[in-house]
Every structure is written in C-alpha cells, then in structure tokens.
Design a protein around this motif. Structure first.
Motif: not given
Length: 423
Positions: A386-402
């Motif tokens: 859903d939109e919340r899930g897609r937003r959260f998973r995309k947010l995970l990849y904002n992690n600079k270290s990752l």
C-alpha cells in the motif's frame, strides 16, 4: 498492584499483553522461588520493544516486588516477557507459518539448557544464553532474566560492531554451533526437525518484503550514476529469484558441515557487558525464533552484512572467518564430536557456496536493521503493498551508509556472478 502510570504508552512502543498481571505472575514466581506462600506486592510493567528494534515479537520489561512467606521486607525481581503479535491478525498469520513461537519456546525450554550444559563440558566454559524463568505454551510467551539488570546492554545497531565486538560475537556463535552439532549427534534428529528459518521450504510468507526491497534496490541502482541501468536490470530480474536462491543457502548440505543456526544473528540479538574503559567484557545471545538446521553460512553472511562497521566488514572478514573456525573446531574437539569437522579451506569453500545470502542481507536485511527512521517502522509497513508500505520501503534506501555500501558491493557481487539469474 500494577503501576499503570509507569507504563510507557507512547505510539513508539508496542503495548504489553493484557493478561500480564499479578494473578498471572504470582504462581510462576512461587514455583520458581519454591515458596507457595510468596505474594506479589507491587508490579511495574514497561514496554521494552521500540518500533524498528524488533519486527517479529513484543518484549515487555517487568519489575516485581514480592514478599516471601513470613518475610516483612520485599524482594525485587526483574524479568523480560517475550510474546507474539497476538492482537495483530495480519502479523500473527504470517509468523505462525514460520512456527516462531513453537521454535523459540522449544529452544528456551529444551534446547538451550542442553547446549549450555555441553559448553560447560569444554575447556573454556562460559554462559552463552540468558537463563529461562518460564515457558508459557498457552500464551506463546517466554519469561527470562532481564539482562539489563546485570548491566547487559545493546550495542549501537546504527554504528555497527568493531573488530573486538565482532570476535566476541563469533566466539559465542561458534560455541553454539559446535554444541548444537554435538547435541544432534548424541540425540539424532533432535535439531534437524527445526526447519522453519526465515527462508525455508514450507512457507514464503516474507516474500513481499524481500521481493519488494530488491525492487527498491533496483530503483536505487537506476538513479545512481556509479551503478546505472545495467545493475537495475539485473536486480529486477533477481527480484523473482531472491526467495529461491536464498532458501538454497538454508538447505542443509549433505557434503558439508551443518548445525543449528541462530537464524537472526545481528547486533540487536546480543546483549553485552562493558568494562570501565567501554571495552566489551561478555555477551549473551538472545532471540531464537528462527533457528534452523542449516549450514553456518546462514549466520555468518547475515552477521557480516548487517552488523559490522564498514572497515571491519570489508577488511577483516577473512580473519574473522578463520577465528570463528578455530573456536568451532576446538569446541567440537572438546565435545568429542565424531561427525564431519571441516578444514579451514573446506569451510571457506562452503561459505562461498552460500554467498548469495550476502546479497540478500545487503539489499534487504541491512536496509531495515540499520534504519534510523522509525515513524512507520512496523511489520505492516514492511509487508503490505500500500502507499504507506511503499513510502517506508523507499525511505529505507535514503540511508547514506546503506547507499555507500551498495555502491561498493554491487560491482563486487556482479563480478562474482551473484547477480546472474541462472535457474
């Protein structure tokens, strides 16, 4: 009485079970303390699991003041109560497919005490696990000692472990692995029946999380100049294969060394004690929901790719493998293990055979385990399309270290053929 005002009810913490009260705990303490006249005088309950810390269970911290029979001065006990997501049908249904409660209750009730006894037989005995107070099969709950009271703390999951922490962690893991192999040799079939790890041949309930995050990784590659569309294309193709390829890592290898792996071996599943100079003195392993009879590659690749500081991860991995192997072999020898004990060379080759898990852990597990944005960090956000899930998973990849790690790792995975779809 329960001090309700002391319960942290903020939205950032998971609530405690409704049945956890004096009436529930008093009979357990009476048995544990061997005192039928024991009486609880005060109970303080605090949620212990913050969002982003644990996606598979709920942890509750309990402080109990109690009077022994005939005593006038109360004593105090500190415990952790671990439960499932009983009030969340969506999470409960998925986790039940992985037998997480059954596995962990069996571990704390039957397996860990035997592993501890075996480790006590060796030349260098030490405690590896927390002591169990009670296993409740009715509520799918486990009560064990609160290690925080003995000054055990979590390391910083966002910073990762340095070399000294890594060696301590692997020493404990190697002893668990060796004791497990010896236990299954002495009681054939006892541990091989545990086969519901995070990847297994019975359920693919977590597939939406792993497949969707590989898709996010592909989007990241496409928008990253150092990587580009070639990597994005390979990751999109790999998305459909990530479950099968990783499950193969979990499959026991008839020609290799197999043992009971922890299955979720990372920073937050170990509690440490530090000295005055902040040096790690000791460590105990916790959280045994995903144990399975598998090759050690499961725990090692997961640990290396979720829990180490960057320089340790990329520069010290060979030395850490050699250290783990040394402890493993020494412990197997102490326990007079008669099965297959791999040479270092054979062990390295076996780890290489399971190397795909390094890809999975780097692209998916590391994304959630090193995530610092916890607003939507719950199981629903990981799993739902859903939109919340897609937003959260995309947010995970904002992690600079990752992102920096994957810029380094993806070309190396590619040159090793790990990004190729074969069968």
């Amino acid at each position: 009485m329960v001090e309700q005002g002391k319960v942290d009810s903020t939205k950032d913490f998971h609530p405690a079970p409704v049945w956890l009260d004096e009436a529930y705990l008093e009979p357990i303490l009476r048995v544990q303390k061997k005192d039928p006249g024991l009486r609880i005088t005060e109970l303080e309950i605090k949620p212990a699991t913050a969002k982003g810390d644990n996606y598979a269970s709920v942890m509750t911290r309990v402080k109990v003041l109690y009077l022994n029979a005939g005593a006038k001065t109360p004593e105090v006990g500190y415990y952790i109560v671990k439960t499932t997501y009983e009030n969340d049908p969506f999470a409960s249904e998925i986790f039940s497919g992985y037998q997480v409660s059954t596995t962990e209750m069996l571990m704390y009730d039957k397996i860990l005490p035997q592993l501890s006894a075996l480790i006590e037989e060796t030349r260098q005995p030490e405690q590896v696990f927390a002591k169990t107070l009670h296993v409740d099969y009715e509520h799918d709950a486990i009560i064990f000692e609160d290690l925080a009271i003995t000054k055990h703390v979590l390391a910083d999951r966002l910073a990762g472990l340095d070399l000294e922490h890594a060696r301590l962690s692997l020493r404990k893991l190697a002893k668990m692995h060796a004791a497990s192999a010896a236990l299954n040799e002495r009681q054939p079939g006892l541990l091989t029946k545990l086969d519901h790890g995070i990847f297994n041949r019975h359920t693919k309930g977590f597939a939406p999380f792993f497949e969707n995050l590989v898709g996010v990784a592909a989007d990241f590659a496409a928008e990253t100049p150092e990587l580009g569309e070639n990597y994005a294309r390979k990751l999109r193709a790999l998305r459909e294969k990530v479950m099968e390829y990783t499950t193969r890592v979990y499959d026991p290898q008839p020609e290799g060394f197999n043992t009971l792996v922890h299955g979720d071996f990372w920073v937050n599943n170990m509690m440490l004690v530090y000295g005055e100079k902040k040096e790690p003195l000791d460590l105990k392993l916790i959280d045994f929901q995903f144990c399975s009879w598998s090759p050690p590659a499961v725990d090692l690749h997961y640990f290396f790719n979720t829990s180490l500081q960057r320089e340790v991860r990329f520069e010290q991995q060979d030395a850490l493998i050699q250290y783990y192997h040394t402890v493993l072999v020494e412990t197997l020898k102490d326990l007079k293990f008669g099965g297959y004990t791999p040479t270092l060379r054979d062990f390295v080759l076996q780890l290489e055979k399971g190397k795909f898990f390094a890809v999975t852990a780097s692209l998916t597990c590391a994304a959630i385990l090193t995530n610092g944005e916890t607003t939507d960090a719950d199981f629903h956000a990981l799993m739902k399309e859903d939109e919340r899930g897609r937003r959260f998973r995309k947010l995970l990849y904002n992690n600079k270290s990752l992102r920096e790690n994957l810029k380094y790792l993806l070309p190396r995975f590619d040159r090793s053929g790990l990004l190729e779809v074969t069968d």
